[in-house]
Design a protein around this motif. Structure first.
Motif, PDB file in Angstrom:
ATOM      1  N   ARG A 196      59.046  43.214  33.349  1.00 43.02           N
ATOM      2  CA  ARG A 196      59.291  44.449  32.383  1.00 43.02           C
ATOM      3  C   ARG A 196      58.767  45.368  33.615  1.00 43.02           C
ATOM      4  O   ARG A 196      60.175  46.855  32.914  1.00 43.02           O
ATOM      5  N   GLN A 197      58.090  45.957  33.512  1.00 46.77           N
ATOM      6  CA  GLN A 197      57.381  46.978  34.719  1.00 46.77           C
ATOM      7  C   GLN A 197      58.901  47.555  35.876  1.00 46.77           C
ATOM      8  O   GLN A 197      58.594  48.084  36.181  1.00 46.77           O
ATOM      9  N   ALA A 198      59.233  46.294  36.297  1.00 51.53           N
ATOM     10  CA  ALA A 198      59.822  46.413  37.604  1.00 51.53           C
ATOM     11  C   ALA A 198      61.170  47.661  37.107  1.00 51.53           C
ATOM     12  O   ALA A 198      61.856  47.904  37.750  1.00 51.53           O
ATOM     13  N   ILE A 199      62.275  46.715  35.539  1.00 53.14           N
ATOM     14  CA  ILE A 199      63.057  47.550  35.261  1.00 53.14           C
ATOM     15  C   ILE A 199      62.680  48.470  35.458  1.00 53.14           C
ATOM     16  O   ILE A 199      63.679  49.932  35.211  1.00 53.14           O
ATOM     17  N   LYS A 200      61.933  48.907  34.670  1.00 44.64           N
ATOM     18  CA  LYS A 200      61.584  50.496  34.117  1.00 44.64           C
ATOM     19  C   LYS A 200      61.244  51.943  34.805  1.00 44.64           C
ATOM     20  O   LYS A 200      61.797  52.824  35.313  1.00 44.64           O
ATOM     21  N   ASN A 201      60.568  51.024  36.456  1.00 44.91           N
ATOM     22  CA  ASN A 201      60.202  51.476  36.912  1.00 44.91           C
ATOM     23  C   ASN A 201      61.566  52.288  38.229  1.00 44.91           C
ATOM     24  O   ASN A 201      61.902  53.391  39.153  1.00 44.91           O
ATOM     25  N   ILE A 202      62.396  51.573  37.773  1.00 39.02           N
ATOM     26  CA  ILE A 202      63.515  51.365  38.828  1.00 39.02           C
ATOM     27  C   ILE A 202      64.963  52.438  37.874  1.00 39.02           C
ATOM     28  O   ILE A 202      65.782  53.457  37.743  1.00 39.02           O
ATOM     29  N   TRP A 203      64.911  51.685  36.389  1.00 39.12           N
ATOM     30  CA  TRP A 203      65.935  53.021  35.616  1.00 39.12           C
ATOM     31  C   TRP A 203      64.857  54.192  35.129  1.00 39.12           C
ATOM     32  O   TRP A 203      66.221  54.916  34.846  1.00 39.12           O
ATOM     33  N   PHE A 204      63.816  54.427  35.135  1.00 39.80           N
ATOM     34  CA  PHE A 204      63.508  55.848  35.117  1.00 39.80           C
ATOM     35  C   PHE A 204      63.230  57.197  36.655  1.00 39.80           C
ATOM     36  O   PHE A 204      62.463  57.417  36.476  1.00 39.80           O
ATOM     37  N   ASN A 205      63.893  55.510  37.584  1.00 41.38           N
ATOM     38  CA  ASN A 205      63.180  56.812  38.697  1.00 41.38           C
ATOM     39  C   ASN A 205      63.893  57.536  38.655  1.00 41.38           C
ATOM     40  O   ASN A 205      65.167  57.687  38.630  1.00 41.38           O
ATOM     41  N   ASP A 207      65.437  59.607  41.655  1.00 41.52           N
ATOM     42  CA  ASP A 207      66.455  59.527  42.297  1.00 41.52           C
ATOM     43  C   ASP A 207      67.996  58.955  41.607  1.00 41.52           C
ATOM     44  O   ASP A 207      68.446  58.966  42.141  1.00 41.52           O
ATOM     45  N   PHE A 208      66.982  57.442  41.617  1.00 45.07           N
ATOM     46  CA  PHE A 208      67.698  56.794  41.077  1.00 45.07           C
ATOM     47  C   PHE A 208      68.668  56.794  39.713  1.00 45.07           C
ATOM     48  O   PHE A 208      70.104  57.463  39.243  1.00 45.07           O
ATOM     49  N   ALA A 209      68.350  57.763  38.385  1.00 43.44           N
ATOM     50  CA  ALA A 209      68.285  57.879  37.621  1.00 43.44           C
ATOM     51  C   ALA A 209      69.625  59.809  37.425  1.00 43.44           C
ATOM     52  O   ALA A 209      71.210  60.019  36.983  1.00 43.44           O
ATOM     53  N   GLN A 210      69.351  60.557  38.855  1.00 43.81           N
ATOM     54  CA  GLN A 210      70.263  61.773  39.072  1.00 43.81           C
ATOM     55  C   GLN A 210      70.969  61.276  39.363  1.00 43.81           C
ATOM     56  O   GLN A 210      72.327  61.404  39.395  1.00 43.81           O
ATOM     57  N   ASN A 211      71.308  60.022  40.016  1.00 40.42           N
ATOM     58  CA  ASN A 211      72.175  59.371  40.833  1.00 40.42           C
ATOM     59  C   ASN A 211      73.503  59.155  40.023  1.00 40.42           C
ATOM     60  O   ASN A 211      74.538  58.006  40.730  1.00 40.42           O
ATOM     61  N   GLN A 212      72.847  58.934  38.697  1.00 40.23           N
ATOM     62  CA  GLN A 212      73.751  58.058  37.208  1.00 40.23           C
ATOM     63  C   GLN A 212      73.468  56.842  37.594  1.00 40.23           C
ATOM     64  O   GLN A 212      74.663  55.598  38.405  1.00 40.23           O
ATOM     65  N   GLY A 213      72.678  55.753  38.443  1.00 41.10           N
ATOM     66  CA  GLY A 213      72.402  54.494  38.693  1.00 41.10           C
ATOM     67  C   GLY A 213      72.330  53.727  37.465  1.00 41.10           C
ATOM     68  O   GLY A 213      72.123  53.999  36.428  1.00 41.10           O
ATOM     69  N   THR A 214      73.897  52.718  37.765  1.00 40.50           N
ATOM     70  CA  THR A 214      74.225  51.374  37.075  1.00 40.50           C
ATOM     71  C   THR A 214      73.697  50.667  36.635  1.00 40.50           C
ATOM     72  O   THR A 214      72.551  50.847  37.601  1.00 40.50           O
ATOM     73  N   LYS A 215      73.510  49.626  35.673  1.00 48.11           N
ATOM     74  CA  LYS A 215      72.567  48.848  35.276  1.00 48.11           C
ATOM     75  C   LYS A 215      73.414  47.554  36.258  1.00 48.11           C
ATOM     76  O   LYS A 215      72.466  46.808  36.350  1.00 48.11           O
ATOM     77  N   GLU A 216      74.841  47.670  36.623  1.00 53.95           N
ATOM     78  CA  GLU A 216      74.711  46.395  37.536  1.00 53.95           C
ATOM     79  C   GLU A 216      73.456  46.620  38.935  1.00 53.95           C
ATOM     80  O   GLU A 216      73.196  45.819  39.602  1.00 53.95           O
ATOM     81  N   MET A 217      73.812  48.209  39.274  1.00 49.52           N
ATOM     82  CA  MET A 217      72.608  48.329  40.395  1.00 49.52           C
ATOM     83  C   MET A 217      71.388  48.175  40.525  1.00 49.52           C
ATOM     84  O   MET A 217      70.222  47.639  41.392  1.00 49.52           O
ATOM     85  N   LEU A 218      70.796  48.321  38.579  1.00 49.32           N
ATOM     86  CA  LEU A 218      70.207  47.776  39.009  1.00 49.32           C
ATOM     87  C   LEU A 218      69.397  45.990  39.122  1.00 49.32           C
ATOM     88  O   LEU A 218      68.377  45.619  39.241  1.00 49.32           O
ATOM     89  N   TYR A 219      70.341  45.846  38.165  1.00 44.44           N
ATOM     90  CA  TYR A 219      69.622  44.290  38.365  1.00 44.44           C
ATOM     91  C   TYR A 219      70.291  43.627  40.257  1.00 44.44           C
ATOM     92  O   TYR A 219      69.658  42.638  39.940  1.00 44.44           O
ATOM     93  N   LYS A 221      69.382  45.015  42.867  1.00 41.15           N
ATOM     94  CA  LYS A 221      68.028  45.535  42.676  1.00 41.15           C
ATOM     95  C   LYS A 221      66.833  44.776  42.128  1.00 41.15           C
ATOM     96  O   LYS A 221      65.631  44.066  42.827  1.00 41.15           O
ATOM     97  N   LEU A 222      67.072  44.217  41.006  1.00 40.37           N
ATOM     98  CA  LEU A 222      66.244  43.599  40.861  1.00 40.37           C
ATOM     99  C   LEU A 222      66.124  42.289  40.971  1.00 40.37           C
ATOM    100  O   LEU A 222      64.992  40.766  41.642  1.00 40.37           O
ATOM    101  N   ASN A 223      67.058  41.122  41.809  1.00 36.89           N
ATOM    102  CA  ASN A 223      67.422  40.207  42.309  1.00 36.89           C
ATOM    103  C   ASN A 223      66.989  40.377  44.000  1.00 36.89           C
ATOM    104  O   ASN A 223      65.813  39.366  44.312  1.00 36.89           O
ATOM    105  N   ILE A 224      67.367  41.040  44.680  1.00 35.01           N
ATOM    106  CA  ILE A 224      66.042  41.751  45.300  1.00 35.01           C
ATOM    107  C   ILE A 224      64.457  41.737  45.214  1.00 35.01           C
ATOM    108  O   ILE A 224      63.775  40.814  45.807  1.00 35.01           O
ATOM    109  N   LEU A 225      63.982  42.060  44.433  1.00 29.90           N
ATOM    110  CA  LEU A 225      62.590  41.855  44.280  1.00 29.90           C
ATOM    111  C   LEU A 225      62.212  41.004  43.397  1.00 29.90           C
ATOM    112  O   LEU A 225      60.980  40.127  44.027  1.00 29.90           O
TER     113      LEU A 225
END
Length: 690
Positions: A196-205, A207-219, A221-225
């Motif tokens: 849960r916290q990892a998803i929040k950290n990525i989605w509300f980061n 730099d990630f938000a300003q670059n219009q990061g997508t849910k696919e990109m987040l997932y 990164k979640l696999n890497i973590l």
């Protein structure tokens, strides 16, 4: 097992019919009903009781459910909780459920009609009938039909129980009981706290938000973590998407994500809560709001050298916050502080204009220049300044100015909305319109061959465009009903009528000659021994000789450079005149040389006189003080033979002298000298007496 009896009224409720209908049915077929009489507790006519076994299958089932509820109500609370639980739909918000589960609700209504039809069947072969009925009407087995029937009867019992308690209508229980219980939002049992916290950290980061990061990109990164942290598993991609949507919608974190992705400026513009201004409490001309606007169309502009180019004209204008009237409109190629001065003077000296009490200005450098406000652009204190530094706004009589915050156009929304009206109702009617090109409206750009239109003579001149603008402003905008005035409840709902009739702030305008002086350009220059240098020219005056090496303020008219006006500390020093440059000898022009030599002699003579006056010893200023320096501290600065002491005039004691404005001997009258001498003698007599 003992026979159970109910009253006729309760039997009618169980059958779902009226009391009279059941009574007539018993009278027609008395052999089908087991009837008995029961004495009332308070006496009176005996009650007619009907055996439950005489009722239909539907009524018997409903009676059993009621008995269960009675048992729960009569038992202790803890025991009741162990035996049965309150159904999920009791206490459910029915309006919310229908809105969120509309299709499921109407499907349950159809199932409820089928269940009622089944419960009314009271003939032999019920089991075989149930199997056939379920397949034909529901397309499912009889177990599903029985489950529906049980839920229906339970809901009917709860509806009857709650109706007796508070008198409310709970018939909707019979429909909602046939729906699936909604899943509880926000549980996500498969999500560990780390995920849960990892998803929040990525989605509300940020730099990630300003670059219009997508849910696919987040997932990804979640696999890497997962591999780095050795997690056993992570939820599916669909579950992660649902969790993000839950955070954004149900947890109200969309605004926080908007702040991270768009930045503080866009967040304040689109999301930040704002308030409405009470403009009706203002007077006309009490506060005017100013800004510059670049039209979204092109015109032909003739430069001073004769070249003709295509430009987007600029408009400098002021809007009265009470009436929404536009005043002081000036159009130009490029706006600057001088253009703003012209627009203010046009506002002041127009037929219905005047001086406003306060200005609400843009944060641009043209509006906030030191020559306009009297203070540095970085100074927002708004304090009262003295005369020499109060700036153009206060010089013409405006009490004070208020500056909009940088990059916050909504703080001056009235004039910004007006510019939007100009674009939609005026500029778009021109063939040279090329669309609004801003960060949020890049799609609105219109491609036009502006260069070709200029060559073919299809562009209006700046003067023609201003005429069209003035006609639209005074014949359309000023006389048309304004939505803002209507919303504010104004009696006069057109800008012109409100501007002319509403209560007005009045203040007399300064003379035009004074305003003309204020229109001059101002600079700070150093006085050199050749005068003041400005635009490759030299300006001299005898009075400037006293300020060589010092800074002075100058004012000049760019259209007439023959004379400049010199000030220091807010006081006028002199008028300096443009001088003819001295040519290299032997080609020096005689007239210019003679004037230059005369100026040098006048300066030397004036400075020698001042030097002579400064060297007079103190004892020579008054013959009554002879010997003072020899006895009480007078000293000779230079060694040498002492000269014979000459007779001196009395020291004047008036305020003019103390302030440094000494009168010459020729200017002093004989009466003043006699008066001063008499006062001096009286003072000396008093000293001798002491």
């Amino acid at each position: 097992m003992a026979e159970a009896y109910v009253t006729l009224n309760e039997a009618a409720e169980l059958e779902g019919i009226q009391y009279k209908t059941l009574s007539k049915r018993i009278d027609r077929n008395p052999e089908k009903f087991i009837i008995t009489k029961q004495q009332r507790d308070g006496g009176g006519k005996e009650l007619t009781m009907v055996a439950v076994s005489s009722l239909s299958k539907k009524a018997r089932t409903a009676w059993k459910e009621r008995e269960k509820l009675k048992a729960v109500a009569e038992a202790p609370v803890q025991e009741a909780e162990e035996k049965t639980e309150t159904p999920w739909y009791v206490g459910e918000d029915i309006d919310w459920f229908i809105e969120k589960h509309n299709s499921e609700w109407y499907k349950a209504m159809e199932i409820g009609n089928i269940v009622r039809e089944f419960l009314e069947y009271d003939e032999k072969g019920r089991t075989e009938y149930a199997e056939t009925f379920a397949q034909e009407r529901l397309g499912k087995g009889k177990r599903t039909l029985y489950r529906y029937a049980k839920s229906y009867m339970e809901a009917e019992a709860w509806a009857d129980k709650l109706h007796k308690e508070d008198g409310g209508n709970y018939e909707f229980f019979k429909v909602i009981c046939l729906c699936r219980k909604p899943k509880e939002a926000g549980t996500f049992p498969s999500f560990t706290p780390e995920v849960r916290q990892a998803i929040k950290n990525i989605w509300f980061n940020e730099d990630f938000a300003q670059n219009q990061g997508t849910k696919e990109m987040l997932y990804d990164k979640l696999n890497i973590l997962k591999n780095i942290n050795h997690w056993e598993k992570i939820p599916s991609y669909q579950s992660v998407v649902r969790y993000i949507n839950y955070l954004m919608e149900d947890e109200n974190m969309y605004n926080a994500w908007y702040l991270a992705s768009r930045g503080s400026r866009e967040y304040k513009n689109k999301v930040l809560v704002k308030g409405s201004r009470d403009t009706k409490s203002l007077k006309v001309m009490q506060i005017v709001m100013g800004d510059e606007h670049t039209f979204d169309c092109w015109v032909a502009y003739t430069h001073p050298n004769g070249n003709v180019t295509a430009i987007k004209p600029h408009l400098a204008a002021w809007i009265d916050m009470r009436s929404r009237a536009i005043i002081g409109d000036v159009m130009c190629k490029d706006a600057n502080s001088d253009i703003l001065k012209q627009s203010l003077l046009k506002m002041m000296y127009s037929e219905q204009g005047g001086i406003p009490e306060y200005l609400y200005i843009d944060n641009g450098k043209d509006y906030t220049a030191k020559t306009m406000t009297g203070r540095s652009r970085n100074d927002r204190s708004g304090m009262n300044f003295d005369n020499e530094t109060k700036g153009f706004y206060k010089s013409i009589g405006i009490k004070d100015d208020h500056r909009a915050l940088p990059y916050e156009p909504w703080s001056k929304g009235q004039i910004e909305r007006f510019f939007g009206t100009v674009c939609n109702q005026f500029t778009k009617w021109f063939t040279s319109y090329t669309g609004t090109l801003t960060g949020s409206k890049t799609f609105a750009k219109v491609n036009k061959d502006v260069k070709g239109m200029l060559e073919r003579g299809e562009l209006m001149s700046l003067e023609e465009f201003y005429q069209a603008w003035s006609k639209w402003l005074h014949e359309v905008y000023m006389v048309k009903k304004h939505g803002g005035l209507k919303k504010a409840g104004e009696e006069w709902q057109t800008p012109l009528s409100c501007f002319e009739n509403a209560e007005r702030y009045e203040k007399a305008v300064p003379p035009k000659s004074y305003a003309t002086m204020l229109m001059m350009k101002s600079e700070n220059r150093t006085v050199k021994n050749i005068g003041i240098q400005l635009m490759n020219k030299e300006y001299r005056s005898d009075e400037l000789c006293d300020f060589i090496g010092q800074k002075v303020d100058i004012k000049y008219d760019p259209e007439d450079m023959a004379t400049i006006y010199v000030f220091q500390k807010g006081r006028k020093v002199c008028e300096a005149y443009c001088q003819e440059l001295l040519q290299i000898a032997p080609k020096v022009q005689q007239k210019a040389l003679e004037e230059h030599l005369k100026r040098q002699k006048r300066q030397q003579k004036r400075d020698r006189e001042r030097l002579k006056e400064a060297r007079i010893p103190f004892e020579e200023l008054n013959e009554q003080y002879v010997g003072f320096s020899e006895t009480t501290g007078g000293i000779d600065l230079m060694k040498g033979a002492k000269q014979k002491k000459a007779k001196v005039v009395q020291m004047p004691g008036d305020r003019t002298y103390q302030n440094g404005f000494r009168l010459s001997k020729r200017e002093e009258s004989e009466e003043e000298n006699e008066y001063i001498n008499k006062k001096a003698e009286d003072a000396l007599k008093a000293l001798r007496a002491l």
